[in-house]
Design a protein around this motif. Sequence first.
Motif, mmCIF file in Angstrom:
data_model
loop_
_atom_site.group_PDB
_atom_site.id
_atom_site.type_symbol
_atom_site.label_atom_id
_atom_site.label_comp_id
_atom_site.label_asym_id
_atom_site.label_seq_id
_atom_site.Cartn_x
_atom_site.Cartn_y
_atom_site.Cartn_z
ATOM 1 N N LYS A 32 3.504 25.490 -21.332
ATOM 2 C CA LYS A 32 2.697 24.458 -20.528
ATOM 3 C C LYS A 32 2.842 22.962 -20.603
ATOM 4 C CE LYS A 32 -1.577 27.666 -20.629
ATOM 5 N NZ LYS A 32 -2.917 27.728 -21.370
ATOM 6 N N ALA A 33 3.493 22.914 -21.679
ATOM 7 C CA ALA A 33 3.887 21.311 -21.878
ATOM 8 C C ALA A 33 5.003 20.968 -21.227
ATOM 9 C CB ALA A 33 3.952 20.938 -23.061
ATOM 10 N N GLY A 34 5.761 21.955 -20.490
ATOM 11 C CA GLY A 34 6.992 21.881 -19.688
ATOM 12 C C GLY A 34 8.209 21.494 -20.712
ATOM 13 N N LEU A 35 8.396 21.919 -21.924
ATOM 14 C CA LEU A 35 9.365 21.707 -22.753
ATOM 15 C C LEU A 35 10.474 22.685 -22.807
ATOM 16 C CD1 LEU A 35 7.376 21.144 -26.194
ATOM 17 C CD2 LEU A 35 7.878 19.491 -24.356
ATOM 18 N N SER A 36 11.767 22.086 -23.020
ATOM 19 C CA SER A 36 12.804 22.968 -23.041
ATOM 20 C C SER A 36 12.800 23.850 -24.223
ATOM 21 C CB SER A 36 14.094 22.222 -22.974
ATOM 22 O OG SER A 36 14.374 21.327 -21.753
ATOM 23 N N ILE A 37 12.965 25.372 -23.945
ATOM 24 C CA ILE A 37 12.995 26.132 -25.251
ATOM 25 C C ILE A 37 14.313 26.453 -25.643
ATOM 26 C CG2 ILE A 37 11.730 28.222 -26.235
ATOM 27 C CD1 ILE A 37 9.877 26.076 -24.893
ATOM 28 N N ILE A 38 14.517 26.455 -26.924
ATOM 29 C CA ILE A 38 15.945 26.949 -27.804
ATOM 30 C C ILE A 38 15.578 27.949 -28.678
ATOM 31 C CG2 ILE A 38 17.720 26.094 -28.946
ATOM 32 C CD1 ILE A 38 17.365 23.414 -28.022
ATOM 33 N N PRO A 39 15.751 29.163 -28.240
ATOM 34 C CA PRO A 39 15.223 30.404 -28.938
ATOM 35 C C PRO A 39 16.578 30.653 -30.262
ATOM 36 C CG PRO A 39 16.328 31.395 -26.905
ATOM 37 C CD PRO A 39 16.194 29.814 -26.989
ATOM 38 N N VAL A 40 15.530 30.787 -31.448
ATOM 39 C CA VAL A 40 16.586 30.906 -32.813
ATOM 40 C C VAL A 40 15.937 32.061 -33.510
ATOM 41 C CG1 VAL A 40 17.012 29.980 -34.851
ATOM 42 C CG2 VAL A 40 17.225 28.546 -32.875
ATOM 43 N N ILE A 41 16.940 33.086 -33.909
ATOM 44 C CA ILE A 41 16.784 34.151 -34.965
ATOM 45 C C ILE A 41 17.014 33.502 -36.243
ATOM 46 C CG2 ILE A 41 16.966 36.570 -35.432
ATOM 47 C CD1 ILE A 41 17.647 37.138 -32.598
ATOM 48 N N ASN A 42 16.190 33.776 -37.144
ATOM 49 C CA ASN A 42 16.118 33.093 -38.528
ATOM 50 C C ASN A 42 16.519 34.258 -39.632
ATOM 51 O OD1 ASN A 42 16.641 31.117 -40.495
ATOM 52 N ND2 ASN A 42 14.541 30.838 -40.987
ATOM 53 N N LYS A 43 16.960 33.927 -40.650
ATOM 54 C CA LYS A 43 17.016 35.029 -41.697
ATOM 55 C C LYS A 43 18.012 36.040 -41.539
ATOM 56 C CE LYS A 43 12.265 33.701 -43.414
ATOM 57 N NZ LYS A 43 11.270 34.409 -43.778
ATOM 58 N N ILE A 44 19.229 35.714 -40.728
ATOM 59 C CA ILE A 44 19.987 36.799 -40.348
ATOM 60 C C ILE A 44 20.952 37.259 -41.634
ATOM 61 C CG2 ILE A 44 20.318 35.975 -37.920
ATOM 62 C CD1 ILE A 44 23.086 34.592 -39.091
ATOM 63 N N ASP A 45 20.796 36.452 -42.936
ATOM 64 C CA ASP A 45 21.517 37.000 -44.195
ATOM 65 C C ASP A 45 20.950 37.926 -44.818
ATOM 66 O OD1 ASP A 45 19.461 34.525 -44.257
ATOM 67 O OD2 ASP A 45 20.126 34.670 -46.506
ATOM 68 N N LEU A 46 19.589 38.319 -44.443
ATOM 69 C CA LEU A 46 18.915 39.313 -45.297
ATOM 70 C C LEU A 46 19.162 40.618 -44.924
ATOM 71 C CD1 LEU A 46 15.092 37.695 -45.280
ATOM 72 C CD2 LEU A 46 16.972 37.512 -46.775
ATOM 73 N N PRO A 47 19.364 41.534 -45.969
ATOM 74 C CA PRO A 47 19.640 42.835 -45.679
ATOM 75 C C PRO A 47 18.783 43.694 -44.667
ATOM 76 C CG PRO A 47 18.870 42.597 -47.991
ATOM 77 C CD PRO A 47 18.758 41.406 -47.205
ATOM 78 N N ASN A 48 17.706 43.401 -44.595
ATOM 79 C CA ASN A 48 16.764 44.132 -43.615
ATOM 80 C C ASN A 48 16.569 43.523 -42.254
ATOM 81 O OD1 ASN A 48 15.521 42.060 -44.741
ATOM 82 N ND2 ASN A 48 13.154 43.155 -44.829
ATOM 83 N N ALA A 49 17.547 42.438 -42.022
ATOM 84 C CA ALA A 49 17.138 41.593 -40.743
ATOM 85 C C ALA A 49 17.582 42.773 -39.547
ATOM 86 C CB ALA A 49 18.467 40.660 -40.678
ATOM 87 N N GLN A 50 16.613 42.726 -38.519
ATOM 88 C CA GLN A 50 16.852 43.500 -37.447
ATOM 89 C C GLN A 50 17.077 42.578 -36.268
ATOM 90 O OE1 GLN A 50 13.035 45.209 -37.789
ATOM 91 N NE2 GLN A 50 13.892 47.190 -38.115
ATOM 92 N N ILE A 51 18.305 42.235 -36.248
ATOM 93 C CA ILE A 51 18.876 41.173 -35.231
ATOM 94 C C ILE A 51 18.950 41.386 -33.929
ATOM 95 C CG2 ILE A 51 20.763 39.427 -34.917
ATOM 96 C CD1 ILE A 51 21.528 39.668 -37.805
ATOM 97 N N GLU A 52 19.516 42.590 -33.506
ATOM 98 C CA GLU A 52 19.507 43.261 -32.238
ATOM 99 C C GLU A 52 17.997 43.461 -31.694
ATOM 100 O OE1 GLU A 52 22.227 42.387 -30.503
ATOM 101 O OE2 GLU A 52 22.924 41.933 -32.478
ATOM 102 N N GLU A 53 17.139 43.996 -32.434
ATOM 103 C CA GLU A 53 16.004 44.235 -31.970
ATOM 104 C C GLU A 53 15.103 43.084 -31.677
ATOM 105 O OE1 GLU A 53 17.492 45.529 -34.536
ATOM 106 O OE2 GLU A 53 17.231 47.694 -34.457
ATOM 107 N N VAL A 54 15.431 42.095 -32.497
ATOM 108 C CA VAL A 54 14.640 41.039 -32.510
ATOM 109 C C VAL A 54 15.408 40.240 -31.121
ATOM 110 C CG1 VAL A 54 13.754 38.481 -33.372
ATOM 111 C CG2 VAL A 54 13.738 40.807 -34.658
ATOM 112 N N SER A 55 16.298 40.196 -31.094
ATOM 113 C CA SER A 55 17.116 39.566 -29.709
ATOM 114 C C SER A 55 16.579 40.026 -28.508
ATOM 115 C CB SER A 55 18.410 39.744 -29.915
ATOM 116 O OG SER A 55 19.075 39.075 -28.596
#
Length: 577
Positions: A116-139
């Motif tokens: 709503k504020a018209g900001l540029s959004i930069i999406p980031v997935i954090n904690k990719i080093d954790l063994p239970n990370a679900q990177i593709e699902e979150v992406s």
Amino acid sequence: MNNLRNFVIIAHIDHGKSTLADRMIEVTHTVEAREIKPQMLDTMGLERERGITIKLQPVRMNYGEYILNLIDTPGHVDFGYEVSRSLAAVEGAVLVVDATKGIQAQTLANLEHAQKAGLSIIPVINKIDLPNAQIEEVSQEIQELLGVEDEEILRVSAKTGEGVKDILDEIVEKVPAPANNTGQTKALIFDSIYDSYRGVIAYIRVMQGEIKKGEAVKFLATQKNGEALEVGEFRLKYLTKASLEAGEIGYLITGAKNLEDVQVGDTITLNSPDLVSPIEGYKKPQPMVFASFFLQGGETNHLRTALEKLKLNDSSLIYEPENSMSFGHGFRCGFLGLLHLEIVKERLEREYNLDLIVTQPSVEYKIHPVGAHFEYEEPWVNLEIITPQEYLGGIMELVQTKRGIYLDTHYIGDRAVLKYEAPLSEIIIDFYDKLKSVSQGYASQNYELIGWREGDLVKLDVFIAGNQIDEFNKIVPSFQAQNQAKNLALKLKDLIPKQMFEVMIQIAVNSFNGKPGKILAREDISAMRKDVIAKLYGGDRTRKDKLLKKQAAGKKKMKNLGRLEIPDNVFLEILKS
């Protein structure tokens, strides 16, 4: 201006905002390597212990030829207004999502404000080093939410530093530089704190014009005048400058001694005869949850002094004196939410060494007398819940028991987003714990106040031994009144110790002038039995009858004249229930 970038980090609680900010400070060499410590921008001990950001914190970093102004924002719903004002002060937002948890309710709420504020959004997935990370699902979830491609989503580990430099490069490339506005001077206050030596320090973003040290300034919302005693930038410490120009984020010291004069969301301008329109979006934060504070021993003035000092750094806290028959003098306090209440309580106990009694949190009702009865209005909220689909049925059943009105369901990946309207009173007490229980910890919630609505409500008045005890009174939906009255009466019967006379407990509605109205529930506590004939070892029966008759008369007199003393632990147990 072309080399300046202003941005925030937004995320749900515990998704790694503060750790990511630490790595940015480290990569940009904003402080010496030996000074790096966890949660650099969290200045309160409570923030470090709980692992959450309570108070937003800005920092200015140099990255090559660029200047980056970061505002690390709180993630909890209680501090949503602070977040919204921070978003108004920047051009970009780094949206952080935990690779092990995916998108949560507060992620959506903060993202909606940023868009709503018209900001540029930069999406980031954090904690990719954790063994239970679900990177593709979150992406996939982020792609559906933002309509972006997979390659536009950055993968990082704030803990190890992997990918942090890529975020900084993306900020430089995608976040626009501030517009160089040269009109009448305007600056937005996005936060303020109180310093015991220098007075109120306003955290500002200059929208247009320039503020120089020594200039006369004016606060438009409060119509207060002041002077820019000092202006400067944030380098974890305050670094003074000669002026702040359009586009810059920094601080301004006015010498004001009252935080109420320098309010978050207000507009600062120069003190001149020219008319200046305020920056849009200002509103005063409204308390949503109320509770009373009393001291267990000690002087009430100690509590008053502690609240006065705490309010200097928390303008959203409100309080007023209150007198209780049971606890004596205390204060009725208003908070932004339950977390805000917990933080204030803990700070009072820690920083001022107070032993507090806190009444059960409640919302504020609008009460309208209509003849001999009352009509009630209660606050309602928009409630948003994100949950894995397998828990949908249980959660919908839970919200229905809380008088929720269903609005909509949509899906992000394999998660459902439920939207409801619900009374705030049903959400603030135990709803979050029950939601976590029903969803095995996977669901998250966010709510936003939408206004007041008339409700079919009644007030349960509690009478013990004929005296009304206001501390036990409560407002409930009419259809729950009978059950709640019965449960309350039984609980009081179990908790109140026996007296030398019979004690009557009554739960009523429509009471007037301290007299019970319609009785919904009644319980009696039998008198404590004393064996007055134990000393008799024989003799005429009339001697025993005479003693028993005298005892009965004494109990009747005590019932009429005696004053019931209710132990503090009874109040505390009822408050917990």
